[in-house]
Design an enzyme around this catalytic site. Structure first.
Site, PDB file in Angstrom:
ATOM      1  N   GLU A 126      -5.755   4.925 -58.769  1.00  0.00           N
ATOM      2  CA  GLU A 126      -5.754   5.725 -59.811  1.00  0.00           C
ATOM      3  C   GLU A 126      -4.904   6.018 -60.657  1.00  0.00           C
ATOM      4  O   GLU A 126      -3.607   6.060 -60.245  1.00  0.00           O
ATOM      5  CB  GLU A 126      -6.933   7.038 -59.247  1.00  0.00           C
TER       6      GLU A 126
ATOM      7  N   HIS B  75     -13.987   8.060 -48.902  1.00  0.00           N
ATOM      8  CA  HIS B  75     -14.199   7.528 -49.892  1.00  0.00           C
ATOM      9  C   HIS B  75     -13.804   5.845 -49.051  1.00  0.00           C
ATOM     10  O   HIS B  75     -14.362   5.596 -48.215  1.00  0.00           O
ATOM     11  CB  HIS B  75     -14.152   7.087 -50.241  1.00  0.00           C
TER      12      HIS B  75
ATOM     13  N   LYS C 259      -2.750   8.379 -56.744  1.00  0.00           N
ATOM     14  CA  LYS C 259      -2.555   8.257 -58.296  1.00  0.00           C
ATOM     15  C   LYS C 259      -1.274   7.926 -58.772  1.00  0.00           C
ATOM     16  O   LYS C 259      -0.573   8.421 -58.385  1.00  0.00           O
ATOM     17  CB  LYS C 259      -2.842  10.614 -58.215  1.00  0.00           C
TER      18      LYS C 259
ATOM     19  N   LYS D 230     -18.720  16.879 -51.397  1.00  0.00           N
ATOM     20  CA  LYS D 230     -17.583  17.288 -50.254  1.00  0.00           C
ATOM     21  C   LYS D 230     -16.874  17.999 -50.956  1.00  0.00           C
ATOM     22  O   LYS D 230     -17.156  18.606 -52.513  1.00  0.00           O
ATOM     23  CB  LYS D 230     -16.853  15.466 -50.733  1.00  0.00           C
TER      24      LYS D 230
ATOM     25  N   LYS E 166     -21.909   3.344 -55.036  1.00  0.00           N
ATOM     26  CA  LYS E 166     -21.709   2.727 -56.187  1.00  0.00           C
ATOM     27  C   LYS E 166     -22.389   0.969 -55.868  1.00  0.00           C
ATOM     28  O   LYS E 166     -22.392   1.038 -54.001  1.00  0.00           O
ATOM     29  CB  LYS E 166     -20.160   2.193 -56.089  1.00  0.00           C
TER      30      LYS E 166
ATOM     31  N   ASP F 258      -8.495  14.249 -49.883  1.00  0.00           N
ATOM     32  CA  ASP F 258      -9.695  13.745 -50.929  1.00  0.00           C
ATOM     33  C   ASP F 258      -9.884  12.007 -51.248  1.00  0.00           C
ATOM     34  O   ASP F 258     -10.790  12.647 -51.180  1.00  0.00           O
ATOM     35  CB  ASP F 258      -8.400  13.857 -52.326  1.00  0.00           C
TER      36      ASP F 258
ATOM     37  N   ARG G 238     -24.236  31.984 -63.004  1.00  0.00           N
ATOM     38  CA  ARG G 238     -23.879  33.299 -62.922  1.00  0.00           C
ATOM     39  C   ARG G 238     -23.883  33.197 -64.184  1.00  0.00           C
ATOM     40  O   ARG G 238     -25.030  33.907 -64.680  1.00  0.00           O
ATOM     41  CB  ARG G 238     -22.850  33.116 -62.599  1.00  0.00           C
TER      42      ARG G 238
HETATM   43  C1  BG6 Z   1     -13.223  11.950 -56.080  1.00  0.00           C
HETATM   44  C2  BG6 Z   1     -11.697  12.456 -55.969  1.00  0.00           C
HETATM   45  O1  BG6 Z   1     -14.017  12.437 -54.456  1.00  0.00           O
HETATM   46  O2  BG6 Z   1     -13.139  10.524 -56.305  1.00  0.00           O
HETATM   47  C3  BG6 Z   1     -11.466  12.041 -56.786  1.00  0.00           C
HETATM   48  O3  BG6 Z   1     -12.106  13.670 -55.790  1.00  0.00           O
HETATM   49  C4  BG6 Z   1     -11.230  11.344 -57.098  1.00  0.00           C
HETATM   50  O4  BG6 Z   1      -9.847  12.801 -57.042  1.00  0.00           O
HETATM   51  C5  BG6 Z   1     -12.651  10.492 -57.393  1.00  0.00           C
HETATM   52  O5  BG6 Z   1     -10.289  10.964 -58.810  1.00  0.00           O
HETATM   53  C6  BG6 Z   1     -12.322   8.613 -57.475  1.00  0.00           C
HETATM   54  O6  BG6 Z   1     -13.678   8.583 -58.297  1.00  0.00           O
HETATM   55  P1  BG6 Z   1     -13.991   6.892 -58.737  1.00  0.00           P
HETATM   56  O7  BG6 Z   1     -15.141   7.201 -58.596  1.00  0.00           O
HETATM   57  O8  BG6 Z   1     -13.061   7.107 -60.189  1.00  0.00           O
HETATM   58  O9  BG6 Z   1     -13.246   5.901 -58.048  1.00  0.00           O
END
Ligand code: BG6
Length: 509
Positions: free
Chosen positions: A238, A262, A362, A170, A204, A257, A60
């Site tokens: 994380e 993943h 997290k 996603k 990755k 998430d 936009r």
């Molecule tokens: C994303 C999630 O798909 O992957 C995030 O939405 C997360 O919450 C991230 O932090 C982690 O990715 P990576 O590559 O840092 O492990």
């Protein structure tokens, strides 16, 4: 002659895409600046982009091409893997960067975009080839794809002509129903083979190496099964919290998430049968079979197999960390889980009754993604009835410090036979002399090449949701919330108990 960078050489020799116009819808957003443009620049700096490759940002805000280029240069200065940015490479790359301002919902903008693309075909040799990257909130996806179709901007691959592909980010829905709805919209405009659903974990290097490790070596497959494997652990930890994404995370939680996408991708790659070919559908057929074999959570007894947690105030890597409930745009009474641990079974011939323990969270003590295969102990304590033998553990470190290690018992030096665990290691950086490329680099290149092996197919996404839905619904309707855990710890005690009940414990990666 040995190559300095065998991965890159393989790509250069065999796989150079034709120049196309890559349109980024949502070009003013965070993903474009932090990931997409830096990844494209890094590809350019490695000489992997075709001459004439063109990138058109669409969003936009009003920008001229020049202003967009300046903003993207700043993004690369801050985020590109290959830094400092090389002025000569940048100049050449920036000549292929353009911008069109428009709304996602209004056709005028698409008309201007179509004209810009036609102009690029004339000036840059992109030959009508199109890749649409939908870096837009999911609610805009139906509108964008419908207008693209209605404006004649999508070429049907059933008829001869240049390709059109679409990349979708996603989340692919928040449950089975919404995922099916999204997929139905997508196939209303595109054919499945034109759709590239990004799960960046598949980009990755070390995740791809899982396949090479398993299927390019003769020895591992012989013990990759229930006869030798005691259990498997997968961790995606994380140290960060939800940062500025509290609003999104409140509606998602860690299970949607990270686990639904993943982690189930990692699980499928670890557990799948060898595919008949290294080709998109052959690989994805085997992955989806794993998902289909996941044992359902027993209604009413999910607690025996699944634990959820939410972080409270604490300290991570020496810094104070606020509680999840005090994060921006998070409900002060929130019951969203920021940690989940699951005990999962794959009911098939290879894995019957071998537990796979998955955990994601997290605000854990550090950032680490790690897969470990724990082998059964030696059948008989030959050296000492009193001394503990250790299980052999094969650990695959996805990030950081990418590599693979094998733990085994060794004799301690000295006149008596005493054993201790030692580790044999492969480290990516030491062996290849470089950090692995960013996931988005590989995934963008694969889309240009038209190879969807590293992307999620419709049935993978839907099967994953079908398996998780009952658990998520049961959590939602349950009278209790997640277990609290202090930020900077490895999750709630209940997660430890999940393994302790089986006489096992989580590996500390
Ligand atoms: C994303 C999630 O798909 O992957 C995030 O939405 C997360 O919450 C991230 O932090 C982690 O990715 P990576 O590559 O840092 O492990």
């Amino acid at each position: 002659m040995t190559s300095a960078n065998p991965l890159r050489e393989g790509l250069e020799q065999e796989r150079v895409p034709d120049a196309s116009c890559l349109v980024i819808f949502g070009a003013s957003g965070d993903l474009t600046q932090r990931k997409l443009i830096p990844a494209l620049y890094s590809l350019a700096s490695e000489g992997l982009l075709p001459a004439g490759q063109t990138i058109v940002g669409y969003a936009r805000p009003e920008f001229t091409d020049e202003a967009f280029r300046a903003a993207m240069r700043e993004a690369c200065d801050a985020h590109a893997r290959t830094r400092p940015v090389d002025d000569a490479v940048w100049e050449n790359f920036a000549r292929g960067l353009f911008y069109v301002s428009g709304e996602f919902t209004e056709r005028d903008g698409y008309v201007r975009l179509r004209e810009k693309l036609a102009e690029c075909d004339r000036t840059r040799g992109t030959g009508g080839r199109r890749i649409y990257y939908l870096a837009v909130p999911p609610q805009f996806f139906p509108t964008v794809s419908t207008i693209l179709g209605a404006e004649g901007m999508v070429h049907d691959p059933e008829t001869p002509g240049p390709f059109t592909r679409v990349i979708i980010e996603k989340p692919f829905g928040r449950d089975l129903q919404t995922a099916e709805d999204l997929n139905r919209v997508a196939v209303g405009t595109f054919r499945e083979r034109q759709i590239f659903r990004i799960d960046h974990y598949l980009g990755k290097e070390t995740v791809q190496n899982l396949l090479v490790f398993r299927f390019s070596n003769g020895i591992f497959e012989s013990f990759w099964n229930r006869q030798y494997v005691d259990h498997v652990q997968l961790t995606v930890a994380e140290s960060i919290g939800v940062e500025k994404r509290g609003g999104y995370f409140e509606t998602a939680g860690i299970t949607r998430d990270i686990i639904q996408n993943h982690m189930l991708q990692l699980l499928s790659l670890v557990a799948m049968e060898p595919p008949v070919a290294f080709e998109a559908n052959a690989v994805r057929d085997e992955k989806v079979k794993v998902l289909r074999a996941l044992r359902e959570f027993p209604g009413g007894h999910e607690g025996d197999l699944a634990v959820r947690g939410q972080y409270t105030e604490g300290s991570v890597l020496g810094d104070h960390a606020a509680a999840y409930r005090s994060e921006e745009r998070v409900d002060s009474q929130s019951r969203t889980e920021t940690f989940a641990a699951l005990k999962v079974f794959i009911d098939n011939w290879r894995w019957a009754d071998v537990p796979f323990y998955l955990r994601a969270g997290k605000r854990l003590p550090k950032r680490v993604t790690d897969i470990s295969i724990h082998f059964r102990q030696a059948p008989f304590p030959l050296f000492s009835r009193t001394m503990r033998t250790h299980s052999n553990v094969l650990a695959i470190r996805i990030q950081p410090d990418e590599g693979i290690s094998l733990k085994f018992d060794s004799k301690l030096p000295g006149p008596t036979v005493r054993t201790a665990p030692v580790t044999m290691e492969f480290r990516y950086a030491t062996s290849f002399g470089a950090e692995p490329p960013e996931a988005y680099e590989r995934l963008l290149l694969e889309t240009m090449l038209g190879d969807s092996t590293l992307f999620a197919r419709r049935d993978e996404v839907e099967t994953a949701w079908a398996w998780l839905d009952p658990l998520l619904k049961s959590w939602e309707s349950s009278g209790t919330g997640p277990h609290p855990y202090a930020a900077g710890t490895w999750g709630p005690d209940a997660a430890e108990e999940l393994l302790a009940r089986d006489g096992r414990h989580w590996r500390r990666p």
